[in-house]
Each structure stands twice: as structure tokens, then as C-alpha cells.
Design an enzyme around this catalytic site. Structure first.
Site, PDB file in Angstrom:
ATOM      1  CE1 TYR A  42      -4.131  -1.514   0.030  1.00 25.59           C
ATOM      2  CE2 TYR A  42      -3.618  -2.436   2.183  1.00 25.59           C
ATOM      3  CZ  TYR A  42      -4.446  -2.351   1.072  1.00 25.59           C
ATOM      4  OH  TYR A  42      -5.586  -3.100   1.023  1.00 25.59           O
ATOM      5  CG  HIS A  80      -8.947  -5.075  -2.334  1.00 27.36           C
ATOM      6  ND1 HIS A  80      -7.922  -4.189  -2.502  1.00 27.36           N
ATOM      7  CD2 HIS A  80      -8.885  -5.443  -1.035  1.00 27.36           C
ATOM      8  CE1 HIS A  80      -7.278  -4.029  -1.353  1.00 27.36           C
ATOM      9  NE2 HIS A  80      -7.842  -4.791  -0.451  1.00 27.36           N
ATOM     10  CG  ASP A  92      -7.845  -2.960  -5.696  1.00 19.55           C
ATOM     11  OD1 ASP A  92      -7.238  -2.598  -4.666  1.00 19.55           O
ATOM     12  OD2 ASP A  92      -8.135  -4.150  -5.930  1.00 19.55           O
TER      13      ASP A  92
HETATM   14  N1  FMN Z   1      -5.451  -6.901  -0.706  1.00 20.73           N
HETATM   15  C1  FMN Z   1      -4.419  -6.048  -0.611  1.00 20.73           C
HETATM   16  O1  FMN Z   1      -3.885  -5.641  -1.641  1.00 20.73           O
HETATM   17  N2  FMN Z   1      -3.950  -5.651   0.615  1.00 20.73           N
HETATM   18  C2  FMN Z   1      -4.498  -6.076   1.779  1.00 20.73           C
HETATM   19  O2  FMN Z   1      -4.065  -5.695   2.861  1.00 20.73           O
HETATM   20  C3  FMN Z   1      -5.600  -6.951   1.694  1.00 20.73           C
HETATM   21  N3  FMN Z   1      -6.194  -7.400   2.822  1.00 20.73           N
HETATM   22  C4  FMN Z   1      -7.241  -8.269   2.731  1.00 20.73           C
HETATM   23  C5  FMN Z   1      -7.823  -8.737   3.896  1.00 20.73           C
HETATM   24  C6  FMN Z   1      -8.864  -9.655   3.829  1.00 20.73           C
HETATM   25  C7  FMN Z   1      -9.466 -10.158   5.090  1.00 20.73           C
HETATM   26  C8  FMN Z   1      -9.328 -10.103   2.571  1.00 20.73           C
HETATM   27  C9  FMN Z   1     -10.438 -11.108   2.466  1.00 20.73           C
HETATM   28  C10 FMN Z   1      -8.758  -9.627   1.404  1.00 20.73           C
HETATM   29  C11 FMN Z   1      -7.707  -8.707   1.466  1.00 20.73           C
HETATM   30  N4  FMN Z   1      -7.098  -8.217   0.309  1.00 20.73           N
HETATM   31  C12 FMN Z   1      -6.041  -7.353   0.405  1.00 20.73           C
HETATM   32  C13 FMN Z   1      -7.534  -8.682  -1.025  1.00 20.73           C
HETATM   33  C14 FMN Z   1      -6.844  -9.985  -1.403  1.00 20.73           C
HETATM   34  O3  FMN Z   1      -5.477  -9.800  -1.666  1.00 20.73           O
HETATM   35  C15 FMN Z   1      -7.484 -10.607  -2.649  1.00 20.73           C
HETATM   36  O4  FMN Z   1      -7.569  -9.643  -3.660  1.00 20.73           O
HETATM   37  C16 FMN Z   1      -8.859 -11.212  -2.358  1.00 20.73           C
HETATM   38  O5  FMN Z   1      -8.924 -11.705  -1.059  1.00 20.73           O
HETATM   39  C17 FMN Z   1      -9.140 -12.341  -3.329  1.00 20.73           C
HETATM   40  O6  FMN Z   1     -10.414 -12.822  -3.143  1.00 20.73           O
HETATM   41  P1  FMN Z   1     -10.800 -14.139  -2.302  1.00 20.73           P
HETATM   42  O7  FMN Z   1     -10.736 -13.747  -0.867  1.00 20.73           O
HETATM   43  O8  FMN Z   1     -12.172 -14.429  -2.784  1.00 20.73           O
HETATM   44  O9  FMN Z   1      -9.809 -15.226  -2.659  1.00 20.73           O
END
Ligand code: FMN
Length: 490
Positions: free
Chosen positions: A236, A353, A264
């Protein structure tokens, strides 16, 4: 000098606020207005032990970094601290009962089973943070549903005795074409946090993407890796670019093999389940018209540093400060994939995301199907590595992405749920289940290796048809239908 619980308890309001964390007392009075999560959540623990609330959200070096040494008051004799026992609340008692009745790990046969277990046994706030998504959560459900609009055209009479689904991602050989994507706040689900995922990734020879907002410190996650295990960094971008530069340089020095810049999230989406779970705090007082900073949920509390000015013009600067491959995470249209190629980055993740940002963003798999024909037409398909994430729950989902042209897929929530419910063994089993499913489905589709997966093995005619939009559950729940016969006033 060792302090007593009684002494600490005297400093219990906004003018004089001490808290205990890991057996040491801190004077956080002056820090209250600066706390990214707002002062209210700290004041809830004024004069008390705040360790349980603090631990998952803050990396271990937070107090060292952000609280002046003069405010570190010293050790507390914890035998003198009165703690309000969580177990005593009826909700917690019920949760413990559900934990006692949890299915055996061997009874989980697919990734969604872990979600079903986690939902029942996780603490409300943790479940709210992991499972929530933006607004009506339409994109969250679409991510999964989109895979159901792709059908297979399997080949028959192919020798599939030996099936090889190893592949490479950014030059690293992996056992199966998925990686553990970055998800913040691992300690909300498991006391050890992200290092549990590190160990499972090592066992299955897949790559872990380390989140900027991990509960463990970056170095702890790097140190948990073994041998030549490969990890990537999710970034980030901080408004203070000097901080960003330090993070990137440190990651490169510690051996990270890819820099995934999240593009995003100029602002974090509204994840109402996460926000709502904070309203159950007895300390929260929205009814009285007070400021509701802590009601914004865990996500908003930890993300105020993210720079909304980040733009294409910044990419050359990133290229100048690191030799790591740069991948843009969160690309959502083919035009931006073309721009990414022009900007000279090595990859993109087509992702929304996990549905946590813009509701009604399309699924990664649909954007992939939009992107690849254009790249092939322009002869650009080998210029960049394309990944997708969001809603991947089955090996057939992975195969569909690879057939369409993805190099690999990211998986987020399922591993968090497996970890929250069963720790390392859960994540290990989730990964093994995917490997088992992968072997079987590669055979059944008639492909003996990843190279043999191609678009002709699929029927994607329905993919772009949004006729089956996921149900608008929220509106259904609040809709009062016509009462017939009509009720009359009086
Ligand atoms: N994406 C980021 O780029 N940075 C993050 O800190 C971040 N934190 C997340 C925290 C949680 C609890 C979840 C569920 C997703 C997060 N994401 C974050 C998005 C994930 O990297 C990813 O894009 C997403 O979880 C994929 O979908 P899925 O959970 O259906 O596999």
C-alpha cells in the site's frame, strides 16, 4: 519499578489514559488524537489491559516506533490486574460451545467447508473483517458466481496417466498455479498470524504474498520462511514516499521476489459487516450523536495512510527504486492492462480486492476473458504475466483461469478461514485438497500439463452475460411486500 493494576486503573479517561499491553503500561493520553483507529477504541481500555484488542491489529514493533520512550511506563504486576473475562459473556460461552462441537478436519472436503466452520467459530469482529465486502456484496458473490458461467469442452483419449501441474510465476517454479494472496490482520484469525500461512506455503511449494498490513511484522514473516522459499510483497503506497521507499528497499534486501502494488484502493471500500460488528461494543455510543470513528471497522482504522494521489506517473519512480519485478494488483479493464505494458511493469493482477472495494466491479475471470484476446491480437500476450484473484474455491476455477491465459491465481479468504478454524493443519489440508482436485480435473479435461490448457477447452459464451446477477439480499431483507388484502387505517 513495577506498577500495580490498581495504579494503572486510576488513569482511565481521555485526560489521563494509560493502557497495559503485554504486561507493560503505556501513557497514551497525548497519542489519543493521533491514533489511526480513533481515540474511542483506546478509551474503551483506559486503565485496563488492552493486549487482546491490540495484538491482531498492530505489528509487534508498533509501540517502539510510534510512542515516545518517555511514555513507556514499565512493567505491571499482572496478578494485580482485574480482567473482565471474555468467557463470561453469553456470546463467548456459545462460541466456545460451537468450537467444542466443530467438525473434524478430515470432514472438510473442499474450501467452502472451511468457510462454513469458520463462520460458526470465529469471533464476531474477526469474521466481520475477513468475510465482509463492499456495499451490497454483489461483487463478492459475483467473483464466485462468474466461474459458474464457464463450462468445459474436455478432450478425450489423451494419455493423462501422469499429470504435471507445476508451473512458474515470475520465474519461480511452484507446485500448483496458485499463490497465497495478501490479506491483512492474520492474528484476528489465529494467534500466530501470517507465519502460519508461510509454513503451509513452504510445505506445498507455493508463493506467499506478504501484506503491508500484516499482524506479524514483515521481518517475522520473512524469518518464518525456509531455504529458498519465495515471498512477494504487497504494497500500500504511503503518502510519505520516504516510508514507501524504505519498505520497498528493505523487502528487496530481505529477498522478496516481487513487488505487488495495490492500485484498487485509493480509499478503502465501505464494508458494512466489518463496520457493524463494532457497533456491538458496549463503549460505542452512536445513538448519542457522538463521533463514530471506531465504528468504521478494522479496515478503515488501519488504512488512513494510503495515498489517493497514486497514479501512472509514479510507476517510473517505483522502477527506479527497485529491481524487483513490479506487478499492479487490482487492474480491472483491458485498457489498463495495455497501459501497464506501456509503463514497463512485469505483471498485473486482475482483481477487485475480493469484492471489498467497488461494488459492481466485474470479476477477475471476466476481465481476463476480455483482456487475453486483445493481447493476442496485438501480439502482446508474452509481454506481461497476468494473474487473477477473487472467488477461486475449486481447482476447476484455477483451470478455467489458466485456460483463458492467466499465469496463476491468488487465493485469499479460504486460507484465512482454514487457518482460523484449524491452524496450520487446516491450511495444509486446504492446499492438499486443491492439489487433489487439480490432478483429477486435469485428467478429466484431457490435459497432462499446464501448457496444454488453452481457450478451446472451454465454453465462455455465458461469461459476459450478467443476467444472473447475485441476489440483492439486503434489499430483500428490508422490503415490505404489499399486504393483501390491504390493511386499512383505523
Ligand atoms: N489486498 C491487498 O492488496 N492488501 C491487503 O491488505 C488486503 N487485505 C485483505 C484482507 C482480507 C481479510 C481479505 C479477504 C482480502 C484482502 N485483500 C487485500 C484482497 C486480497 O489480496 C485478494 O484480492 C482477495 O482476497 C481475493 O479474493 P478471495 O478472498 O475471494 O480469494
Amino acid at each position: 519499578m513495577t506498577l500495580t493494576g490498581v495504579e494503572v486503573a486510576k488513569h482511565n479517561d481521555s485526560k489521563n489514559c494509560w493502557v497495559i499491553i503485554h504486561g507493560r503500561a503505556y501513557d497514551v493520553t497525548d497519542f489519543l488524537p493521533e491514533h489511526p483507529g480513533g481515540p474511542k477504541i483506546i478509551l474503551k481500555y483506559a486503565g485496563k489491559d488492552a493486549t487482546e484488542e491490540f495484538e491482531p491489529i498492530h505489528p509487534p514493533d508498533t509501540l517502539e516506533k510510534y510512542l515516545d520512550k518517555s511514555k513507556h511506563l514499565g512493567p505491571v504486576d499482572m496478578t494485580t490486574v482485574i480482567t473482565e473475562k471474555m468467557e463470561e459473556s453469553p456470546d463467548e460461552k456459545e462460541r466456545q460451545q460451537r468450537i467444542a462441537e466443530m467438525p473434524l478436519l478430515e470432514q472438510c472436503y473442499n474450501l467452502l467447508d472451511f468457510e462454513a466452520v469458520a463462520r460458526r467459530i470465529m469471533k464476531k469482529g474477526a469474521w466481520g473483517y475477513y468475510s465482509s465486502a463492499a456495499d451490497d456484496e454483489i461483487t463478492l458473490r459475483e467473483n464466485h458466481a462468474a466461474f459458474h458461467r464457464i463450462w468445459f469442452r474436455p478432450k478425450i483419449l489423451v494419455d493423462v496417466e501422469k499429470v504435471d501441474f507445476t508451473t512458474t510465476m515470475l520465474g519461480t517454479k511452484v507446485d500448483i498455479p496458485f499463490y497465497v494472496t495478501a490479506t491483512a490482520l492474520g492474528k484476528l484469525g489465529h494467534v500466530e498470524g501470517e507465519v502460519v500461512l508461510t509454513r503451509a506455503a513452504r510445505k506445498h511449494n507455493v508463493i506467499q504474498m506478504i501484506p503491508t498490513l500484516a499482524s506479524c511484522s514483515f521481518d517475522e514473516i520473512i524469518d518464518a520462511a525456509e531455504g529458498d522459499q519465495v515471498q512477494w510483497l504487497q504494497l500500500y503506497v504511503n503518502k510519505d514516499r520516504a516510508i514507501t521507499q524504505r519498505i520497498v528497499e528493505h523487502a528487496e534486501k530481505r529477498g522478496c521476489k516481487g513487488l505487488f502494488i495495490t492500485v484498487d484502493a485509493p480509499q478503502l471500500g465501505r464494508r458494512e459487516k466489518d463496520m457493524r460488528s463494532k457497533f456491538t461494543d458496549p463503549g460505542s455510543n452512536v445513538q448519542n450523536g457522538q463521533q463514530t470513528d471506531n465504528s468504521q471497522g478494522a479496515a478503515r482504522a488501519i488504512s488512513s495512510f494510503i495515498d489517493p494521489r497514486l497514479c501512472w506517473a509514479d510507476i517510473p519512480w517505483f522502477r527506479s527504486i527497485t529491481k524487483m519485478p513490479i506487478i499492479l494488483k487490482g487492474v480491472q479493464r483491458v485498457e489498463d492492462v495495455l497501459k501497464a505494458i506501456e509503463a514497463g511493469v512485469q505483471g498485473v493482477v486482475l482483481s477487485n480486492h475480493g469484492g471489498r472495494q467497488l461494488d459492481f466491479a466485474r470479476s477477475g475471470i471476466e476481465v481476463l476473458a476480455e483482456t487475453m484476446p486483445v493481447l493476442r491480437e496485438l501480439g502482446l500476450e508474452d509481454k506481461i504475466e497476468i494473474y487473477i484473484d477473487g472467488g477461486i474455491r475449486r481447482a476447476t476455477d484455477i483451470i478455467k483461469a489458466l485456460c483463458l491465459g492467466a499465469k496463476g491465481v491468488g487465493i485469499g479468504r479460504p486460507f484465512l478461514y482454514a487457518m482460523s478454524a484449524y491452524g496450520f493443519d487446516g491450511v495444509d489440508r486446504a492446499m492438499q485438497l486443491l492439489k487433489d482436485e487439480m490432478e483429477m480435473n486435469m485428467r478429466l479435461i484431457g490435459a497432462a500439463s499446464v501448457e496444454e490448457l488453452n481457450p478451446s477447452l472451454m465454453d465462455t459464451r455465458s461469461l459476459f452475460n450478467h443476467g444472473s446477477t447475485p441476489a440483492d439480499n439486503l434489499a430483500y431483507a428490508v422490503y415490505d411486500p404489499l399486504v393483501n388484502p390491504a390493511q386499512r387505517a383505523g
